[in-house]
Design a protein around this motif. Structure first.
Motif, mmCIF file in Angstrom:
data_model
loop_
_atom_site.group_PDB
_atom_site.id
_atom_site.type_symbol
_atom_site.label_atom_id
_atom_site.label_comp_id
_atom_site.label_asym_id
_atom_site.label_seq_id
_atom_site.Cartn_x
_atom_site.Cartn_y
_atom_site.Cartn_z
ATOM 1 N N PHE A 1 46.100 37.280 21.350
ATOM 2 C CA PHE A 1 46.252 38.179 22.496
ATOM 3 C C PHE A 1 45.082 37.982 23.444
ATOM 4 C CE2 PHE A 1 45.676 42.259 24.694
ATOM 5 C CZ PHE A 1 46.949 42.443 25.210
ATOM 6 N N LEU A 2 45.406 37.769 24.705
ATOM 7 C CA LEU A 2 44.380 37.553 25.721
ATOM 8 C C LEU A 2 44.571 38.575 26.835
ATOM 9 C CD1 LEU A 2 43.163 34.217 27.199
ATOM 10 C CD2 LEU A 2 43.985 35.975 28.741
ATOM 11 N N PHE A 3 43.528 39.324 27.092
ATOM 12 C CA PHE A 3 43.546 40.349 28.139
ATOM 13 C C PHE A 3 43.026 39.710 29.417
ATOM 14 C CE2 PHE A 3 42.168 44.634 29.817
ATOM 15 C CZ PHE A 3 43.430 45.194 29.793
ATOM 16 N N GLY A 4 43.944 39.379 30.339
ATOM 17 C CA GLY A 4 43.607 38.578 31.504
ATOM 18 C C GLY A 4 43.273 39.373 32.748
ATOM 19 N N LEU A 5 43.071 38.634 33.829
ATOM 20 C CA LEU A 5 42.603 39.228 35.084
ATOM 21 C C LEU A 5 43.618 40.190 35.686
ATOM 22 C CD1 LEU A 5 40.354 39.270 37.220
ATOM 23 C CD2 LEU A 5 41.462 37.322 38.323
ATOM 24 N N ASP A 6 44.922 39.929 35.487
ATOM 25 C CA ASP A 6 45.920 40.813 36.104
ATOM 26 C C ASP A 6 45.770 42.250 35.603
ATOM 27 O OD1 ASP A 6 46.687 40.116 33.564
ATOM 28 O OD2 ASP A 6 48.817 39.882 34.026
ATOM 29 N N MET A 7 45.608 42.425 34.274
ATOM 30 C CA MET A 7 45.467 43.773 33.723
ATOM 31 C C MET A 7 44.045 44.322 33.901
ATOM 32 S SD MET A 7 48.394 44.839 32.698
ATOM 33 C CE MET A 7 49.128 43.974 34.094
ATOM 34 N N LEU A 8 43.062 43.419 33.934
ATOM 35 C CA LEU A 8 41.702 43.869 34.206
ATOM 36 C C LEU A 8 41.617 44.522 35.583
ATOM 37 C CD1 LEU A 8 39.653 40.840 32.799
ATOM 38 C CD2 LEU A 8 39.591 43.169 31.902
ATOM 39 N N ARG A 9 42.303 43.908 36.547
ATOM 40 C CA ARG A 9 42.299 44.466 37.906
ATOM 41 C C ARG A 9 43.170 45.716 37.993
ATOM 42 N NH1 ARG A 9 42.771 39.798 42.402
ATOM 43 N NH2 ARG A 9 42.301 41.630 43.664
ATOM 44 N N LYS A 10 44.337 45.657 37.353
ATOM 45 C CA LYS A 10 45.252 46.797 37.437
ATOM 46 C C LYS A 10 44.604 48.070 36.894
ATOM 47 C CE LYS A 10 49.657 48.479 35.561
ATOM 48 N NZ LYS A 10 50.098 49.108 36.827
ATOM 49 N N HIS A 11 43.880 47.948 35.791
ATOM 50 C CA HIS A 11 43.288 49.123 35.159
ATOM 51 C C HIS A 11 41.805 49.294 35.506
ATOM 52 C CE1 HIS A 11 46.981 49.807 33.056
ATOM 53 N NE2 HIS A 11 46.950 48.621 32.460
ATOM 54 N N GLN A 12 41.375 48.636 36.571
ATOM 55 C CA GLN A 12 40.023 48.809 37.115
ATOM 56 C C GLN A 12 38.954 48.691 36.018
ATOM 57 O OE1 GLN A 12 40.154 52.604 39.082
ATOM 58 N NE2 GLN A 12 41.399 51.854 40.785
ATOM 59 N N CYS A 13 38.999 47.567 35.310
ATOM 60 C CA CYS A 13 38.072 47.357 34.201
ATOM 61 C C CYS A 13 36.732 46.820 34.703
ATOM 62 C CB CYS A 13 38.671 46.377 33.192
ATOM 63 S SG CYS A 13 40.184 46.986 32.410
ATOM 64 N N ILE A 14 35.699 47.157 33.973
ATOM 65 C CA ILE A 14 34.346 46.696 34.274
ATOM 66 C C ILE A 14 33.785 46.034 33.018
ATOM 67 C CG2 ILE A 14 32.010 47.360 34.966
ATOM 68 C CD1 ILE A 14 33.291 49.900 36.228
ATOM 69 N N ILE A 15 33.410 44.770 33.147
ATOM 70 C CA ILE A 15 32.760 44.074 32.038
ATOM 71 C C ILE A 15 31.259 44.335 32.153
ATOM 72 C CG2 ILE A 15 32.312 41.824 30.991
ATOM 73 C CD1 ILE A 15 35.013 40.897 32.021
#
Length: 410
Positions: free
Chosen positions: A282-296
Motif C-alpha cells: 500500500f502506497l499513500f501517494g500525492l493525490d490523497m496527501l493533497r486531498k486530506h491536507q497532509c503535512i510531512i
C-alpha cells in the motif's frame, strides 16, 4: 618527516629526519639519544636489515613509519626476528611486540592520546586484531606512498604530452573528490547511512497495514493481494485498466473509487489504483496527501492529517518488515514522479486533453454553463490545477463526476 625507532630494551624515540637522509646519519643520532655505539646498531625495517649507505626514501621509509633497532652485542638472532615485521606489515612475533609497547609508559601515554584504537589493541588480548590493524596501517602507508610517487612523477612529466595532461587532470579531480569525501565524513557522516523511508500505521476498510508515504508518487496505490485481504476487490472498476509509467512500468488492474481508511482515530475517504505488484502492499501517494491536507513533519517525525487534526508517528526501521525494502523500488516503477497511467478506456482522453479536444467528437461550449465556474472551484479545492480542471470539464461536457474521476485517475 618523523620516524619512530624502537630498541630491543623497549625504548621508543621519535626522530625528525630528512627523507633522503643516510641510514648512517640516523644511527649517529641514535648513538647520541640511546647511548648505543653506531657500530653495534642494527636497524630493521619490515623485517629486513638496512645498510648504512642506504637512504631512507630509497628504502620506502615514510613519515610515521616504525624502525626496529637491536644491539649486535646483546641481541641474538632469535630476538631480532621476534621484533621484526613481515612484508605485509604484521609483526613476526605479535606477543613480543605487544609486550615491548606495553612496558613503555611514555609510548603508551602518547598512543592513548594520538591513536586510541591502536593503544586499546596493545592493551587487549586479541593479537589477531592487532595483526590486522598493523596490516591495515601498512596498506594505508603503501597506498599513500604510491599516490605521492604518482604525483611526483606528474610534476616532472612533459607538459606538452597529452597523456600526461590527462593524468594530471585525473589526479586533480580525484584530489577534489577525496577532499570532498573527507569533509563529508567530518561534517555530514549521516549521509553515508541508509535512509529509512516513511511508513505509518493505517487501517484500510478495517484491516491494519503499514502504509508507505510517498509524496513523489502521483497516485495512491494498493496491490491486488492487499485489496483482496481488505475485502475491496468487489469494488474494482476494470474500465481503468492500463499501464502505469514511471521509472519502469506496472499493470493497472483497475480503480477502487472510494473506501474508508483510518489514520489515528479518524476515518477518511480514499481512492486507489490497484496494481499487479505482489511486493508492493500500500502506497499513500500525492493525490490523497493533497486531498486530506497532509503535512510531512520531519522535525517531529510525524504525519499530520487534516491540517493537523491527527498526527501519527513514522515507523522506526525495526518496525518495518524487511520485505518492504523492495516496495520502495517497485513503487517508483509503478507510480514515479510524472508517471502517466494509460487506461484502456481513457487513453484517447489522455492523448487529446493536452490539445484541448477529442478527434472526431464535437462538444458544446461548456463554459457558458452558469454552474461551470462553481464546478471548477470545487475541483480546484481538491488539489487539481485550474487549467487541468477546465480541460477535463470541457472534455466531459461539464460532467463534474466524470471529470473528477479522470483527474483522480490521471
Amino acid at each position: 618527516m618523523k620516524i619512530t625507532v624502537m630498541s630491543a630494551d623497549e625504548q621508543f624515540i621519535t626522530l625528525d629526519v630528512d627523507p633522503d637522509e643516510l641510514v648512517e646519519n640516523v644511527k649517529a643520532l641514535l648513538e647520541v639519544e640511546m647511548r648505543v655505539p653506531l657500530q653495534q646498531q642494527q636497524l630493521l625495517f619490515n623485517g629486513n636489515e638496512i645498510r648504512n649507505s642506504d637512504r631512507l626514501s630509497a628504502l620506502g621509509i615514510r613519515d610515521g613509519d616504525l624502525v626496529m633497532m637491536v644491539s649486535r652485542a646483546s641481541s641474538s638472532s632469535a630476538s631480532t626476528n621476534d621484533l621484526s615485521f613481515n612484508p605485509d606489515g604484521s609483526a613476526v612475533n605479535p606477543g613480543a611486540f605487544q609486550q615491548h609497547v606495553r612496558r613503555d609508559s611514555n609510548m603508551m601515554t602518547q598512543l592513548l592520546q594520538t591513536d586510541p584504537e591502536f593503544a586499546q589493541l596493545v592493551l587487549g588480548n586479541d593479537l589477531n586484531r592487532l595483526q590486522d590493524l598493523l596490516r591495515e596501517r601498512h596498506h594505508q602507508r603503501s597506498e599513500l606512498r604510491r599516490r605521492q610517487e604518482e604525483e611526483l612523477a606528474l610534476l616532472y612529466a612533459d607538459p606538452f604530452d597529452v597523456e600526461s595532461q590527462k593524468k594530471i587532470e585525473a589526479a586533480i579531480r580525484q584530489k577534489g573528490i577525496d577532499e570532498n569525501w573527507a569533509a563529508a565524513l567530518e561534517h555530514n557522516p549521516e549521509a553515508f547511512a541508509r535512509v529509512v523511508m516513511l511508513y505509518v500505521d493505517m487501517e484500510v476498510n478495517g484491516v491494519p497495514l503499514k502504509a508507505f508515504v510517498d509524496s513523489g508518487a502521483q497516485s495512491t496505490i494498493i496491490s491486488k493481494s492487499c485489496a483482496e485481504r481488505c475485502g475491496l476487490l468487489r469494488l474494482l472498476d476494470q474500465r481503468y485498466k492500463g499501464i502505469a509509467h514511471g521509472v519502469g512500468q506496472s499493470e493497472i488492474l483497475g480503480r477502487i473509487h472510494v473506501a474508508p481508511i483510518k489514520i489515528g482515530n479518524i476515518f477518511y475517504p480514499c481512492s486507489f489504483m490497484v496494481l499487479d505488484a505482489p511486493n508492493m502492499e500500500f502506497l499513500f501517494g500525492l493525490d490523497m496527501l493533497r486531498k486530506h491536507q497532509c503535512i510531512i513533519d520531519l522535525k517531529e517525525n510525524v504525519l499530520r492529517v487534516g491540517g493537523g487534526e491527527v498526527s501519527v508517528p513514522f515507523l522506526q526501521e525495526k518496525d518495518i518488515p524487511t520485505h518492504f525494502l523492495d516496495e520502495e523500488r517497485l513503487s517508483k516503477q509503478a507510480s514515479g514522479s510524472g508517471s502517466v497511467p494509460e487506461s484502456l478506456g481513457t487513453k484517447e482522453k489522455n492523448d487529446n486533453l493536452s490539445t484541448g479536444g477529442r478527434s472526431g467528437a464535437t462538444h458544446g461550449d461548456t463554459t457558458q454553463d452558469p454552474n461551470f465556474e462553481a464546478k471548477v472551484s470545487k475541483l480546484v479545492e481538491l488539489g487539481f490545477g485550474r487549467d487541468a480542471v477546465i480541460q477535463a470539464l470541457k472534455f466531459f461536457d461539464g460532467n463534474e463526476e466524470q471529470a473528477a474521476g479522470y483527474l483522480f485517475g490521471g
